[in-house]
Design a protein around this motif. Structure first.
Motif, PDB file in Angstrom:
ATOM      1  N   GLN A 128      -3.595  -5.586   2.277  1.00  0.00           N
ATOM      2  CA  GLN A 128      -2.349  -4.358   2.674  1.00  0.00           C
ATOM      3  C   GLN A 128      -1.307  -5.203   2.897  1.00  0.00           C
ATOM      4  O   GLN A 128      -0.410  -4.774   2.300  1.00  0.00           O
ATOM      5  CB  GLN A 128      -2.858  -3.207   3.005  1.00  0.00           C
ATOM      6  CG  GLN A 128      -4.330  -2.660   2.403  1.00  0.00           C
ATOM      7  CD  GLN A 128      -4.535  -1.346   2.719  1.00  0.00           C
ATOM      8  OE1 GLN A 128      -4.691  -1.086   3.982  1.00  0.00           O
ATOM      9  NE2 GLN A 128      -5.465  -0.522   2.045  1.00  0.00           N
ATOM     10  N   VAL A 129      -0.784  -5.616   4.090  1.00  0.00           N
ATOM     11  CA  VAL A 129       0.351  -5.514   5.024  1.00  0.00           C
ATOM     12  C   VAL A 129       0.902  -6.960   4.037  1.00  0.00           C
ATOM     13  O   VAL A 129       1.930  -6.734   3.364  1.00  0.00           O
ATOM     14  CB  VAL A 129       0.166  -5.766   6.651  1.00  0.00           C
ATOM     15  CG1 VAL A 129       1.147  -7.135   7.005  1.00  0.00           C
ATOM     16  CG2 VAL A 129      -0.314  -5.220   7.403  1.00  0.00           C
ATOM     17  N   SER A 130       0.292  -7.671   3.126  1.00  0.00           N
ATOM     18  CA  SER A 130       0.524  -8.833   2.656  1.00  0.00           C
ATOM     19  C   SER A 130       1.109  -8.176   1.567  1.00  0.00           C
ATOM     20  O   SER A 130       2.410  -8.663   1.130  1.00  0.00           O
ATOM     21  CB  SER A 130      -0.612  -9.727   2.644  1.00  0.00           C
ATOM     22  OG  SER A 130       0.349 -10.939   2.205  1.00  0.00           O
TER      23      SER A 130
ATOM     24  N   THR B  66      -3.216   0.846  -5.794  1.00  0.00           N
ATOM     25  CA  THR B  66      -3.942   2.515  -5.353  1.00  0.00           C
ATOM     26  C   THR B  66      -4.394   2.695  -3.560  1.00  0.00           C
ATOM     27  O   THR B  66      -3.514   3.446  -3.986  1.00  0.00           O
ATOM     28  CB  THR B  66      -5.073   1.935  -6.141  1.00  0.00           C
ATOM     29  OG1 THR B  66      -5.217   1.414  -7.372  1.00  0.00           O
ATOM     30  CG2 THR B  66      -6.571   3.195  -6.169  1.00  0.00           C
ATOM     31  N   GLU B  67      -4.549   1.550  -3.093  1.00  0.00           N
ATOM     32  CA  GLU B  67      -4.096   2.298  -2.218  1.00  0.00           C
ATOM     33  C   GLU B  67      -3.412   2.551  -0.878  1.00  0.00           C
ATOM     34  O   GLU B  67      -3.180   2.996  -0.315  1.00  0.00           O
ATOM     35  CB  GLU B  67      -5.432   1.551  -0.735  1.00  0.00           C
ATOM     36  CG  GLU B  67      -7.125   0.764  -1.595  1.00  0.00           C
ATOM     37  CD  GLU B  67      -8.002  -0.601  -0.725  1.00  0.00           C
ATOM     38  OE1 GLU B  67      -6.752  -0.783  -0.218  1.00  0.00           O
ATOM     39  OE2 GLU B  67      -8.848  -0.566  -0.881  1.00  0.00           O
ATOM     40  N   LEU B  68      -2.166   1.585  -0.892  1.00  0.00           N
ATOM     41  CA  LEU B  68      -0.951   1.759  -1.088  1.00  0.00           C
ATOM     42  C   LEU B  68      -0.476   2.881  -1.352  1.00  0.00           C
ATOM     43  O   LEU B  68       0.548   4.003  -0.222  1.00  0.00           O
ATOM     44  CB  LEU B  68       0.127   0.696  -1.209  1.00  0.00           C
ATOM     45  CG  LEU B  68      -0.539  -0.723  -0.307  1.00  0.00           C
ATOM     46  CD1 LEU B  68       0.244  -2.155  -0.528  1.00  0.00           C
ATOM     47  CD2 LEU B  68      -0.639  -0.956   1.338  1.00  0.00           C
ATOM     48  N   GLU B  69      -0.571   3.373  -2.520  1.00  0.00           N
ATOM     49  CA  GLU B  69       0.052   4.348  -3.036  1.00  0.00           C
ATOM     50  C   GLU B  69      -0.816   6.194  -2.763  1.00  0.00           C
ATOM     51  O   GLU B  69      -0.112   7.183  -2.419  1.00  0.00           O
ATOM     52  CB  GLU B  69      -0.361   4.437  -4.779  1.00  0.00           C
ATOM     53  CG  GLU B  69       0.511   5.406  -5.317  1.00  0.00           C
ATOM     54  CD  GLU B  69       0.298   5.819  -6.678  1.00  0.00           C
ATOM     55  OE1 GLU B  69       1.352   6.016  -7.772  1.00  0.00           O
ATOM     56  OE2 GLU B  69      -0.735   4.776  -7.295  1.00  0.00           O
ATOM     57  N   ASN B  70      -2.316   6.323  -2.460  1.00  0.00           N
ATOM     58  CA  ASN B  70      -2.634   6.810  -1.974  1.00  0.00           C
ATOM     59  C   ASN B  70      -2.327   7.047  -0.547  1.00  0.00           C
ATOM     60  O   ASN B  70      -2.403   8.500  -0.005  1.00  0.00           O
ATOM     61  CB  ASN B  70      -4.237   6.342  -2.085  1.00  0.00           C
ATOM     62  CG  ASN B  70      -4.625   6.813  -3.354  1.00  0.00           C
ATOM     63  OD1 ASN B  70      -5.092   7.591  -3.924  1.00  0.00           O
ATOM     64  ND2 ASN B  70      -5.774   5.956  -3.666  1.00  0.00           N
TER      65      ASN B  70
ATOM     66  N   ILE C  98       5.247  -0.818   7.404  1.00  0.00           N
ATOM     67  CA  ILE C  98       5.581  -2.386   7.395  1.00  0.00           C
ATOM     68  C   ILE C  98       6.584  -3.611   9.139  1.00  0.00           C
ATOM     69  O   ILE C  98       5.892  -4.516   9.842  1.00  0.00           O
ATOM     70  CB  ILE C  98       6.308  -3.788   6.837  1.00  0.00           C
ATOM     71  CG1 ILE C  98       5.119  -3.305   5.193  1.00  0.00           C
ATOM     72  CG2 ILE C  98       7.292  -4.296   7.026  1.00  0.00           C
ATOM     73  CD1 ILE C  98       4.376  -4.447   5.636  1.00  0.00           C
ATOM     74  N   ALA C  99       7.348  -2.824   9.089  1.00  0.00           N
ATOM     75  CA  ALA C  99       7.954  -3.130  10.559  1.00  0.00           C
ATOM     76  C   ALA C  99       7.355  -2.610  11.539  1.00  0.00           C
ATOM     77  O   ALA C  99       6.620  -3.744  12.556  1.00  0.00           O
ATOM     78  CB  ALA C  99       9.618  -2.158  10.413  1.00  0.00           C
ATOM     79  N   THR C 100       6.392  -1.302  11.786  1.00  0.00           N
ATOM     80  CA  THR C 100       4.793  -1.581  13.031  1.00  0.00           C
ATOM     81  C   THR C 100       4.191  -2.170  13.330  1.00  0.00           C
ATOM     82  O   THR C 100       3.925  -3.321  14.400  1.00  0.00           O
ATOM     83  CB  THR C 100       5.051   0.154  12.750  1.00  0.00           C
ATOM     84  OG1 THR C 100       5.675   1.116  12.836  1.00  0.00           O
ATOM     85  CG2 THR C 100       4.058  -0.058  13.338  1.00  0.00           C
TER      86      THR C 100
END
Length: 146
Positions: free
Chosen positions: A37-39, A71-75, A103-105
């Motif tokens: 997810q981060v990538s 989908t996970e990021l949108e949720n 992302i910054a965090t």
């Protein structure tokens, strides 16, 4: 520290692969975004709006994997989708403000964890790591070794 000047390239490659994997696990913040997810979100923040297929190519993963990640990021309200005006079957994804903050965090947390690991090294070892960064960044960004 062992001198690696005469070491076999395959041995160096194997040791580097193990060390990178172990380091990645040690610096990964617990409980937040997965490494995938981060990538993916990093690419969206840096290059968005972007098509899912372009993210899949950049990540070197199959379309179903990117679909699941998006989908996970949108949720989590970290990305939004918008229609592709040139292709009604496709869409673009963009990071939300929350996605950019996430992302910054994540980057800050990982950097803090690496900085803490530096406490285990002496100044000379840290300097040698710094000298190796150009080569590591070059191969990390390379498209030839899949």
């Amino acid at each position: 520290m062992t001198n690696h000047a005469g070491s076999d390239r395959a041995e160096i490659a194997a040791r580097l692969a193990v060390a990178v994997g172990r380091l990645n696990r040690r610096i990964r913040p617990a409980g937040e975004l997965t490494p995938g997810q981060v990538s993916a979100l990093s690419i969206i923040v840096r290059q968005g709006p972007i098509r899912p297929g372009d993210i899949a190519r950049a990540e070197r993963v199959a379309a179903p994997t990117i679909t699941r990640l998006l989908t996970e990021l949108e949720n989590r309200a970290l990305i939004t989708r918008s229609a592709d005006p040139d292709d009604g079957r496709s869409f673009f994804v963009s990071a939300t403000e929350a996605g950019t903050v996430a992302i910054a965090t994540a980057r800050r947390q990982r950097a803090e964890r690496v900085l803490a690991l530096f406490d285990e090294l002496d100044t000379d070892q840290i300097e040698r790591l710094g000298e190796a960064l150009d080569a590591l960044e070059l191969v990390a960004d390379s498209t030839t070794a899949d």
